[in-house]
Design an enzyme around this catalytic site. Structure first.
Site, PDB file in Angstrom:
ATOM      1  N   ALA A   1      12.126  37.273   5.284  1.00 26.11           N
ATOM      2  CA  ALA A   1      11.519  35.965   5.052  1.00 26.11           C
ATOM      3  C   ALA A   1      10.126  35.916   5.650  1.00 26.11           C
ATOM      4  CB  ALA A   1      12.379  34.867   5.674  1.00 26.11           C
ATOM      5  N   ASN A   2       9.377  34.915   5.293  1.00 25.59           N
ATOM      6  CA  ASN A   2       8.090  34.632   5.914  1.00 25.59           C
ATOM      7  C   ASN A   2       8.240  33.427   6.831  1.00 25.59           C
ATOM      8  OD1 ASN A   2       6.610  36.597   4.650  1.00 25.59           O
ATOM      9  ND2 ASN A   2       5.599  35.236   3.233  1.00 25.59           N
TER      10      ASN A   2
END
Ligand code: CTP
Ligand code: CA
Length: 227
Positions: free
Chosen positions: A33-34
């Protein structure tokens, strides 16, 4: 909540906004994920609705309430986000505020990868579709105004200006995401708006105010709706 057309400078317009991170599965319990709270994208969707637009917000996983008066489409992965964006077209303007994962794991494991069983896991990656670039180059269904964001940790304006050219969008809103700037999860932001006309650096302001500034400019750029 139903999407609506209200009164205001964007009355009769459809705005498409992406927000939040994407989650790319490694196995049933793990993701790539970011960092993104979704605050800026959600604030833009809210401000657009406040200006009378019909708004479609395509959001990755966030811990935020749905903005009021906005059609919210929830997705997990970059590929789902692209599909949802394409399904939401046509739009008069699109703002791509999501922090899309650039890569996904080449082969998602169907079962949880167990610790210790086969030593350390090795992940190999493939590139995700670039949603902003895809829509910027979508002949025939390209929104009249396409706005991207650029998260940079150095040479903020130069990197963002290069991104604007590479992706073919109209405007880029660049911000400094180095640790010192404290943007992620925070309330305030210093934005450099890059357009054909050059660079405009906005004073540091909170994300709701930055959203209103952007929506004002979008309304001016689109002009009044033809009667
Ligand atoms: N973006 C997108 N789809 C992707 C990657 C990025 O739509 N797969 C959009 C983001 O929503 C943002 C803009 O592209 O509006 C720039 O994102 P950024 O991560 O800063 O740029 P990248 O081109 O991915 O370059 P890099 O991460 O290598 O700096
Ligand atoms: Ca990226």
């Amino acid at each position: 909540i139903e999407a609506h057309f209200g009164k205001g400078p964007l009355s009769g317009r459809h705005l498409l906004v992406t927000s939040g991170p994407t989650h790319e599965p490694i196995d049933p319990v793990r993701v790539i994920a970011n960092r993104s709270s979704g605050r800026q994208g959600h604030a833009i969707a809210q401000a657009a609705a406040g200006a009378g637009a019909k708004v479609t917000l395509v959001s990755g996983p966030v811990a935020l309430p749905d903005p009021q008066g906005v059609q919210v489409v929830k997705v997990e992965t970059a590929r789902e986000m692209l599909a949802a964006v394409e399904a939401a077209l046509p739009a008069d303007a699109a703002v791509f505020a999501a922090a899309v994962a650039d890569w996904r794991v080449a082969e998602e494991a169907s079962q949880k990868i167990k610790k210790g069983a086969a030593g350390l896991p090795t992940l190999s990656f493939v590139e995700n579709p670039d949603i902003l670039a895809t829509i910027s180059r979508a002949a025939g269904r390209r929104p009249r105004l396409v706005v991207g964001f650029a998260a940079e940790t150095s040479d903020v304006v130069a990197n963002a200006a290069a991104k604007r050219m590479a992706k073919g969008c109209d405007w880029i809103l660049a911000n400094d995401v180095s640790a010192a700037a404290g943007v992620f999860g925070g309330e305030a932001n210093t934005i450099h708006m890059i357009s054909e006309a050059g660079v405009e650096t906005w004073p540091r302001m909170d994300k709701a105010e930055a959203a209103r500034q952007l929506i004002d400019r979008i309304a001016k750029q689109l002009g009044p709706v033809a009667p």
